[in-house]
Scaffold this active site. Structure first.
Site, PDB file in Angstrom:
ATOM      1  N   ILE A 193       6.456  -5.616   7.549  1.00 27.42           N
ATOM      2  CA  ILE A 193       6.264  -4.495   8.450  1.00 27.42           C
ATOM      3  C   ILE A 193       5.857  -3.223   7.698  1.00 27.42           C
ATOM      4  O   ILE A 193       6.130  -3.090   6.500  1.00 27.42           O
ATOM      5  CB  ILE A 193       7.551  -4.173   9.253  1.00 27.42           C
ATOM      6  CG1 ILE A 193       8.715  -3.858   8.307  1.00 27.42           C
ATOM      7  CG2 ILE A 193       7.886  -5.286  10.195  1.00 27.42           C
ATOM      8  CD1 ILE A 193      10.026  -3.459   9.003  1.00 27.42           C
ATOM      9  N   LEU A 202      -1.077   9.827   4.657  1.00 28.12           N
ATOM     10  CA  LEU A 202      -2.275   9.104   4.209  1.00 28.12           C
ATOM     11  C   LEU A 202      -3.219   9.916   3.329  1.00 28.12           C
ATOM     12  O   LEU A 202      -4.428   9.768   3.395  1.00 28.12           O
ATOM     13  CB  LEU A 202      -3.024   8.526   5.419  1.00 28.12           C
ATOM     14  CG  LEU A 202      -2.249   7.402   6.106  1.00 28.12           C
ATOM     15  CD1 LEU A 202      -2.859   7.063   7.456  1.00 28.12           C
ATOM     16  CD2 LEU A 202      -2.194   6.164   5.234  1.00 28.12           C
ATOM     17  N   SER A 245       0.813  -1.208   0.000  1.00 24.19           N
ATOM     18  CA  SER A 245       0.000   0.000   0.000  1.00 24.19           C
ATOM     19  C   SER A 245       0.856   1.271   0.000  1.00 24.19           C
ATOM     20  O   SER A 245       1.875   1.351   0.683  1.00 24.19           O
ATOM     21  CB  SER A 245      -0.894  -0.002   1.242  1.00 24.19           C
ATOM     22  OG  SER A 245      -1.653   1.178   1.300  1.00 24.19           O
ATOM     23  N   CYS A 260       0.354   3.203  10.801  1.00 22.71           N
ATOM     24  CA  CYS A 260       0.970   4.315  10.089  1.00 22.71           C
ATOM     25  C   CYS A 260       1.641   5.270  11.056  1.00 22.71           C
ATOM     26  O   CYS A 260       1.009   5.800  11.963  1.00 22.71           O
ATOM     27  CB  CYS A 260      -0.023   5.088   9.249  1.00 22.71           C
ATOM     28  SG  CYS A 260       0.821   6.348   8.281  1.00 22.71           S
ATOM     29  N   GLY A 288      12.459   0.520   2.205  1.00 21.13           N
ATOM     30  CA  GLY A 288      13.509   0.170   1.251  1.00 21.13           C
ATOM     31  C   GLY A 288      14.493  -0.834   1.831  1.00 21.13           C
ATOM     32  O   GLY A 288      14.319  -1.323   2.956  1.00 21.13           O
TER      33      GLY A 288
END
Ligand SMILES: Cc1cc2nc3c(=O)[nH]c(=O)nc-3n(C[C@H](O)[C@H](O)[C@H](O)COP(=O)(O)OP(=O)(O)OC[C@H]3O[C@@H](n4cnc5c(N)ncnc54)[C@H](O)[C@@H]3O)c2cc1C
Ligand SMILES: Cc1cc2nc3c(=O)[nH]c(=O)nc-3n(C[C@H](O)[C@H](O)[C@H](O)COP(=O)(O)O)c2cc1C
Ligand code: FES
Lengths: 306, 267
Positions: A191, A73, A21, A130, A217
């Site tokens: 994660i 978001l 996402s 988040c 990353g």
């Protein structure tokens, strides 16, 4: 050819390569580059009940082998997603996982209820992790009781396969994983990003508009792998591995650690074909190695006796 | 928009810190001046992200499809690019962004570039000149060594192109926006004039102020930090004023060129 399909909750995904996402937009941009129906699933940007404008800039910055983001978001809202984007994703034949975010338990449940009725959503992924929003998000993901409650509420709101996405910014991630499993989650994905920061020395101020951001990353892969390994040992539900997966070899590490499926995130920015390449390379690898089923490979890590 | 690997055919030093890189591509893709590409010219994942550069040119050169872009060496990615030689491979995604299309009814164009901003200004200037418009270009640099030695700049006459340096070591001494101000003072037909600028945030803020003061329709090309370059990460947003209030739009997709009056520039 080897059968790469995987079962997660009620869903049968044709292969274990999904996108993460927030790194795949609403999927449509990628259809210019390749047929996204080939992927196991595409996970769309986090959806909330109402549209969210997101954080002021700067929102991103590159760090050694990684990047920080503080998008906050930003999204079009779940209704607009269902109205304008989902039909196009269906036309493209994509298997869609809708990522959900709310400020309160009720909001999470309302968004999930709207998605429950939407045709073309295969599974719901709850983002209780988040790091880039002040309220909600991380609060739910950092406390086993709150995590349990929000998942229970959403479980009542949707029949769809329910994946809960976990935060690494906790002392013991397995505790949260167990709590959401007990609350009825079909799967956990992990994660989300690791909370981080960069400072501009000349200006003596934080580079990101919201001071801190989430690290993703290759830099986070060892942490992600360790957590997937630990969680896989603690829960019975399938684990979806995420974090710094750039190549099929990274994906193999996650499978060995116990992941049933994986999500490709930041790699999509580096090379828009990443997820597809990983899928093709995995197929070739399993073929060459004569591995007949993915389930036999998953978790087959040799344990060293200590 | 296409994603492909190209081969470096040349990588020429054109000023103290700038290079002009030419890359052979499979074919010439249609692009608009002001559009850009995302480039990676290294293996492995550090540096991680591709880097955005304005398309300088994309055309047949001696029978080969050649994509060229200009870059200034400022950090790790551009240092690696500066070391690439003929035959090296680069990964390219593009053309990206909206590019510039002159609105109806404009005949006179004033274009201002600060620093590396010339890389977006010159392709726009070239296309306007080609379509027969009246074009004036102002380029500002700190010092003579920063002036790009490329065809367009070397061949242009003074009526068309004005160069300024902060230290006066080349062209006019002073700051490019001061000369722009003088230029705007002399504009007769404001409705038929358009101003276009690309440069560091401080310069763009000044251009915004001039645009408002003189009431001239103005477009700015922004260079926000980018991760994906094609609209999926939402990392590059700028605040845009609309009737419904401020919305955050993607510089890589809805931009990089915006109406000056719509966007908020932060220094
Ligand atoms: C749409 C667009 C078009 C551009 N066109 C050109 C062009 O034609 N020629 C050119 O030389 N440059 C252009 N830039 C800027 C260029 O992309 C950056 O200078 C480059 O990415 C720096 O990479 P690096 O690895 O060398 O620097 P890094 O090591 O990543 O960073 C070094 C320094 O450069 C700054 N920097 C990094 N990225 C950017 C950025 N996107 N904008 C401004 N500063 C940045 C960093 O903050 C840091 O201070 C453009 C940027 C955008 C967004
Ligand atoms: C720019 C960006 C935006 C993201 N947005 C979301 C989001 O909306 N919801 C979510 O659950 N995770 C989000 N993530 C987290 C990723 O889905 C993923 O968990 C994380 O980036 C680690 O994987 P990676 O290293 O492969 O990128 C985002 C990540 C990035 C880089
Ligand atoms: S750079 Fe990713 S959305 Fe613009």
């Amino acid at each position: 050819m080897i059968d790469l399909s995987v079962q997660i909750g009620k869903s049968r995904f044709k292969n274990p390569v999904f996108t993460a996402s927030g790194t795949f937009g609403y999927g449509l941009e990628f259809s210019v580059f390749y047929d996204i129906s080939q992927l196991g699933a595409v996970t769309v940007k986090g959806l909330s009940l109402e549209p969210v404008p997101g954080n002021p800039g700067p929102r991103i910055f590159e760090t050694p082998s990684g990047m920080l983001n503080a998008i906050g978001l930003q999204n079009v809202g779940v209704r607009e997603f269902v109205r304008s984007y989902l039909p196009r994703l269906r036309e493209l034949g994509a298997t869609v996982i809708a990522n959900v975010y709310g400020k309160t338990e009720e909001e999470y449940a309302s968004v999930a209820a709207i998605l429950d009725e939407a045709e073309g959503v295969e599974a719901v992924e709850l983002n209780i992790s988040c790091p880039n929003v002040k309220e909600g998000g991380i609060a739910f993901g950092a406390n086993p009781l709150l995590a349990h409650n929000v998942v229970s509420a959403v479980r009542k709101a949707t029949e769809k396969t329910l994946i809960v996405k976990l935060s690494p910014n906790v002392t013991d991630i397995t505790e949260i994983a167990v709590a959401v499993e007990e609350a009825g989650a079909d799967s956990v994905s992990l994660i989300n990003t690791l909370l981080g920061m960069v400072i501009d020395v000349e200006r003596k101020r934080a580079v990101l508009g919201s001071t801190t951001g989430g690290l993703s990353g290759p830099a986070i892969k060892p942490v992600a792998l360790r957590m997937v390994y630990q969680v896989s040992k603690k829960v019975k539900i399938p684990v979806i591995g995420i974090g710094g997966i750039m190549t099929y070899r990274d994906a193999l590490e996650f499978f060995l650690a116990g992941a049933t499926a994986i999500q490709v995130g930041t790699a999509n920015f580096v090379n828009p074909l990443s997820a597809l390449n990983i899928l093709k390379d995995l197929e070739k690898y399993f073929e060459d190695e004569g591995i007949e089923s993915l389930s036999q490979y998953v978790g087959s890590l040799a344990e060293v006796e200590s | 928009m296409d994603f492909f690997t190209g081969t470096v055919v040349s990588n020429r030093v054109i000023s103290e810190k700038c290079h002009l890189m030419k890359v052979e591509t499979e074919k010439v893709l249609d692009y608009k001046p002001g559009q850009f590409i995302m480039v990676r010219g290294w293996k492995g994942f550090d540096p991680l992200l591709p880097r955005p550069f304005a398309i300088y040119n994309w055309r047949e050169e001696e029978g080969r499809p050649i994509l060229s872009f200009v870059f200034k060496v400022v950090g790790r990615g551009t240092s690696i690019l500066s070391g690439l030689r003929e035959g090296d491979r680069v990964q390219v995604n593009g053309p990206l962004g909206n590019g510039f299309s002159p609105p109806e009814g404009k005949e006179r164009f004033i274009l201002a570039g600060g620093g590396i901003g010339f890389s977006a200004v010159l392709p726009v200037a070239r296309s306007l000149v080609d379509s027969g418009k009246d074009v004036r270009v102002l380029l500002g640099a700190r010092t003579a060594g920063e002036i790009p030695r490329i065809g367009y700049v070397e061949e242009a006459d003074r009526d068309h192109l004005l160069i300024t340096t902060d230290d006066g070591s080349f062209g006019e001494k002073g700051i490019v926006t001061d000369f722009l101000e003088r230029e705007l003072e002399e504009v007769g037909e404001k409705e038929r004039t358009l101003l276009f600028a690309c440069g560091p945030p401080r310069m763009l803020k000044k251009v915004q102020e001039l645009a408002e003061r003189f009431g001239i329709e103005t477009y700015l090309s922004l260079e926000n930090y980018m991760a994906c370059g094609f609209g999926v990460c939402l990392g590059c947003v700028v605040d845009r004023r609309t009737e419904e209030g401020i919305i955050r739009v993607r510089v890589c997709r809805e931009g990089p060129i915006f109406r000056s009056s719509e966007v908020e520039i932060y220094d």
